[in-house]
Design a protein around this motif. Structure first.
Motif, PDB file in Angstrom:
ATOM      1  N   ASN A 110      44.432  39.250  28.085  1.00  0.00           N
ATOM      2  CA  ASN A 110      44.099  37.882  28.462  1.00  0.00           C
ATOM      3  C   ASN A 110      45.241  36.928  28.168  1.00  0.00           C
ATOM      4  OD1 ASN A 110      41.632  38.741  29.334  1.00  0.00           O
ATOM      5  ND2 ASN A 110      40.454  37.864  27.653  1.00  0.00           N
ATOM      6  N   LEU A 317      38.604  34.692  32.753  1.00  0.00           N
ATOM      7  CA  LEU A 317      39.042  35.978  32.210  1.00  0.00           C
ATOM      8  C   LEU A 317      38.029  36.536  31.221  1.00  0.00           C
ATOM      9  CD1 LEU A 317      42.813  35.198  31.513  1.00  0.00           C
ATOM     10  CD2 LEU A 317      41.917  36.704  33.298  1.00  0.00           C
ATOM     11  N   TYR A 318      37.451  35.664  30.413  1.00  0.00           N
ATOM     12  CA  TYR A 318      36.530  36.110  29.371  1.00  0.00           C
ATOM     13  C   TYR A 318      35.118  36.342  29.901  1.00  0.00           C
ATOM     14  CZ  TYR A 318      40.296  34.891  26.204  1.00  0.00           C
ATOM     15  OH  TYR A 318      41.513  34.840  25.560  1.00  0.00           O
ATOM     16  N   LEU A 325      39.912  43.714  33.933  1.00  0.00           N
ATOM     17  CA  LEU A 325      41.150  43.176  33.369  1.00  0.00           C
ATOM     18  C   LEU A 325      42.294  44.169  33.424  1.00  0.00           C
ATOM     19  CD1 LEU A 325      39.822  41.235  30.262  1.00  0.00           C
ATOM     20  CD2 LEU A 325      40.560  40.324  32.460  1.00  0.00           C
TER      21      LEU A 325
END
Length: 330
Positions: A110, A317-318, A325
């Protein structure tokens, strides 16, 4: 004697796919490096070391050029110089942001994406700074008092907003649609550059003899050539694609891309400085100067929308499932 243990380097087979670079087989840093390990890697030959230094050293050169440009300028009252100060500031921001992105991009998956989100934001800020300087100093004589110049800055701001969104979004396509990812990322930066440079293309290629600009035409031409060369290296992944493993540390395309970008910025900066000096009398008499609200408003809008995009895509992203990812870096 104080001794520092440099981080161990890994091969491509030991790295998550999100960190893979086409044609680069060795010299990878650990994918969960600490901030200290990332900083130490500046003094260790990895496949990112020259990516960092090819922007970190020019950052200090551009800072020196910025400081020298400040001499003799009454910043508070000399409104003619305000666009130059904005441009010089943004030309310092993007190489620093890029070097930081490459330095800390190995802290996590990330973190890698977020580092480059910030890098894209800095590039777009520089693009807008270039447009401001062109609008103030480099517009062709015949376009100075036309509707094109009136709307030029508005569209330049809009382009930066679109560009930051496209470039950040492209990172989510790296695994399943690498070709589309690369196409979108190139488009995200090529379109604003093309719009910003239309006045320069007009001067250099259509009417190269107008105004006292013959002294700066060569700089503008070199800037265009170096930008095209930078685009080629960025998109082609040459020479490492032809000889995987041979250019892992020195000479791969991203290093050459960085060098071309810095040389293009240097040529652009010299051209703008000359335009500002040589055309001042004519521009003051014939062109409407950019006001402080126009300049500040454009920069503020760019910063606000860049931060909104960076925060939005970083939070996305989270929210994504872990397998999403593991993307291929292009």
């Amino acid at each position: 004697m104080l001794s520092l243990k440099l981080p161990r380097l890994l091969s491509i087979d030991q790295m998550p796919q999100v960190f893979h670079e086409q044609g680069i087989l060795f010299g990878y840093r650990h994918p969960q490096s600490s901030a200290t390990a990332c900083i130490l890697s500046l003094f260790q030959m990895t496949n990112e070391t020259l990516n960092i230094w090819t922007h970190l050293l020019p950052f200090w050169f551009f800072v020196w050029r910025f400081v020298t440009a400040l001499y003799g300028i009454d910043v508070q009252n000399d409104s003619y110089s305000w666009p130059l100060l904005v441009y010089m500031s943004t030309s310092c921001v993007y190489p620093l942001a890029s070097s930081c992105a490459h330095t800390f991009s190995s802290m996590s998956k990330n973190a890698r994406h977020i580092c480059y989100f910030l890098d894209y934001g800095a590039v777009n800020l520089f693009s807008l700074g270039s447009a401001i300087a062109y609008c103030a100093y480099s517009f062709p004589d015949t376009l100075v008092c036309t509707p094109f110049r009136d709307y030029y800055m508005t569209l330049a701001v809009l382009n930066t907003i679109i560009s930051i969104g496209l470039s950040c979004y492209s990172r989510f396509l790296e695994l399943h649609k690498p070709g589309l990812c690369k196409m979108l990322r190139i488009l995200a930066f090529a379109y604003p550059y093309t719009w910003d440079s239309l006045p320069i293309f007009y001067r250099v290629f259509l009417f190269p003899g107008e105004s006292p600009q013959n002294e700066v035409t060569l700089y503008h031409q070199k800037h265009v050539v170096m930008t095209l060369l930078a685009t080629f290296f960025y998109s082609a992944h040459l020479p490492e694609r032809l000889a995987p493993g041979c250019f892992d540390y020195i000479g791969h395309s991203h290093q050459l891309f960085h060098v071309c970008v810095i040389l293009a910025t240097h040529m652009q900066m010299e051209a703008i400085l000359l335009d500002k000096t040589l055309r001042k009398e004519w521009l003051v008499a014939n062109a409407r100067a950019l006001s402080f609200p126009q300049i500040a408003g454009a920069i503020l809008l760019c910063l606000i929308f860049s931060l909104i995009n960076i925060i939005y895509f970083s939070s996305a992203l989270y929210r994504m499932p872990e397998p999403e990812l593991h993307k291929k870096e292009t």
